[in-house]
Design an enzyme around this catalytic site. Structure first.
Site, PDB file in Angstrom:
ATOM      1  N   HIS A   1       0.846  -1.205   0.000  1.00 28.92           N
ATOM      2  CA  HIS A   1       0.000   0.000   0.000  1.00 28.92           C
ATOM      3  C   HIS A   1       0.880   1.253   0.000  1.00 28.92           C
ATOM      4  CE1 HIS A   1      -3.196  -2.547   2.262  1.00 28.92           C
ATOM      5  NE2 HIS A   1      -3.657  -2.327   1.048  1.00 28.92           N
TER       6      HIS A   1
ATOM      7  N   LYS B   1     -16.582  -7.912   2.950  1.00 26.91           N
ATOM      8  CA  LYS B   1     -15.749  -8.567   3.969  1.00 26.91           C
ATOM      9  C   LYS B   1     -16.509  -8.574   5.292  1.00 26.91           C
ATOM     10  CE  LYS B   1     -11.439  -7.352   1.686  1.00 26.91           C
ATOM     11  NZ  LYS B   1     -10.296  -6.424   1.640  1.00 26.91           N
TER      12      LYS B   1
ATOM     13  N   ARG C   1      -2.086  -5.934  -8.688  1.00 32.80           N
ATOM     14  CA  ARG C   1      -1.008  -6.908  -8.477  1.00 32.80           C
ATOM     15  C   ARG C   1      -0.965  -7.940  -9.590  1.00 32.80           C
ATOM     16  NH1 ARG C   1      -3.107  -7.930  -2.592  1.00 32.80           N
ATOM     17  NH2 ARG C   1      -4.893  -7.818  -3.958  1.00 32.80           N
TER      18      ARG C   1
ATOM     19  N   SER D   1      -3.164  -7.485   2.596  1.00 31.12           N
ATOM     20  CA  SER D   1      -3.477  -7.418   4.030  1.00 31.12           C
ATOM     21  C   SER D   1      -3.848  -8.802   4.554  1.00 31.12           C
ATOM     22  CB  SER D   1      -4.636  -6.454   4.281  1.00 31.12           C
ATOM     23  OG  SER D   1      -4.274  -5.156   3.917  1.00 31.12           O
TER      24      SER D   1
HETATM   25  O1  PNS Z   1      -8.967  -2.791   0.205  1.00 29.21           O
HETATM   26  P1  PNS Z   1     -10.302  -3.239  -0.340  1.00 29.21           P
HETATM   27  O2  PNS Z   1     -11.116  -3.964   0.710  1.00 29.21           O
HETATM   28  O3  PNS Z   1     -10.180  -4.039  -1.607  1.00 29.21           O
HETATM   29  O4  PNS Z   1     -11.080  -1.882  -0.739  1.00 29.21           O
HETATM   30  C1  PNS Z   1     -12.364  -1.928  -1.297  1.00 29.21           C
HETATM   31  C2  PNS Z   1     -13.100  -0.598  -1.058  1.00 29.21           C
HETATM   32  C3  PNS Z   1     -13.187  -0.313   0.445  1.00 29.21           C
HETATM   33  C4  PNS Z   1     -12.360   0.518  -1.751  1.00 29.21           C
HETATM   34  C5  PNS Z   1     -14.531  -0.760  -1.665  1.00 29.21           C
HETATM   35  O5  PNS Z   1     -15.197  -1.820  -1.011  1.00 29.21           O
HETATM   36  C6  PNS Z   1     -15.343   0.520  -1.556  1.00 29.21           C
HETATM   37  O6  PNS Z   1     -15.217   1.385  -2.393  1.00 29.21           O
HETATM   38  N1  PNS Z   1     -16.169   0.635  -0.483  1.00 29.21           N
HETATM   39  C7  PNS Z   1     -16.988   1.803  -0.269  1.00 29.21           C
HETATM   40  C8  PNS Z   1     -18.421   1.602  -0.784  1.00 29.21           C
HETATM   41  C9  PNS Z   1     -18.528   1.933  -2.275  1.00 29.21           C
HETATM   42  O7  PNS Z   1     -18.358   3.045  -2.700  1.00 29.21           O
HETATM   43  N2  PNS Z   1     -18.831   0.897  -3.078  1.00 29.21           N
HETATM   44  C10 PNS Z   1     -19.056   1.104  -4.504  1.00 29.21           C
HETATM   45  C11 PNS Z   1     -17.911   0.685  -5.359  1.00 29.21           C
HETATM   46  S1  PNS Z   1     -18.330  -0.853  -6.081  1.00 29.21           S
END
Ligand code: PNS
Length: 174
Positions: A19, A43, A93, A131
């Site tokens: 990150h 999650k 990645r 993570s």
């Molecule tokens: O590190 P991650 O868990 O892959 O990040 C994913 C994240 C948190 C960026 C994604 O789940 C997110 O954008 N969450 C906020 C809700 C949202 O805006 N969802 C719409 C996008 S599909």
């Protein structure tokens, strides 16, 4: 000229050296970078609270002057609009990341059409790193010092490392 603000969004549960590499590179490309700790609804639970994830991200990015850390529990597109951000920066990645990231990029673009998503290919030394790899290795008592920054190493070990080792358990032979 208006400031060009980018967002590096994610769960950061916990923040890894992978990150940090993406955040540093984004900081070199934009006037300001917001590391945005968010809720990933796919999650079940996080190992660290939102406050802990924010605190760890702040400690790790302290030396990068144009980076700030924030938390938001709503839609990323709404935060980006409010913050006046033009771009989301994400690390890719492998091909396996692509489908999920592509879907999120298109959804965010639909919700806020001015918002671009920029994918940076991860540094080759962090290809395997995530993570969840950190959480898994730490939970079995493995060495995670190559994976996370020294500022947060002890916090992660203290939360996830197992107690003193017990007898090695093997599956019964049938
Ligand atoms: O590190 P991650 O868990 O892959 O990040 C994913 C994240 C948190 C960026 C994604 O789940 C997110 O954008 N969450 C906020 C809700 C949202 O805006 N969802 C719409 C996008 S599909």
């Amino acid at each position: 000229m208006p400031k060009r603000i980018a967002i590096c969004p994610g769960s950061f549960d916990p923040i890894t050296k992978g990150h940090l590499d993406i955040i540093r590179r984004a900081a070199g490309l934009f006037d300001e970078v917001v590391v945005l700790i968010m809720v990933n609804y796919t999650k079940a639970a996080t190992a660290f609270t939102a406050e802990e994830r924010v605190d760890m991200a702040r400690r790790v990015t302290r030396g990068i002057p144009n980076v700030r850390v924030d938390f938001y529990a709503g839609l990323l597109a709404d935060y980006a609009r409010e913050a006046g951000a033009c771009t989301l920066v994400k690390g890719l990645r492998a091909v396996t990341d692509f489908e999920y990231e592509f879907q999120m990029a298109l959804t965010n673009k639909k919700l806020y059409p001015k918002l671009e998503t920029l994918f940076l290919t991860t540094d080759i030394q962090h290809m395997y790193l995530s993570s969840s790899v950190v959480r898994q290795v730490a939970s079995f008592g493995g060495d995670i010092s190559e994976f996370v920054c020294p500022e947060v190493l002890q916090d992660i070990v203290a939360r996830l490392a197992p107690g003193p080792p017990g007898p090695v358990r093997r599956e019964p032979q049938t």
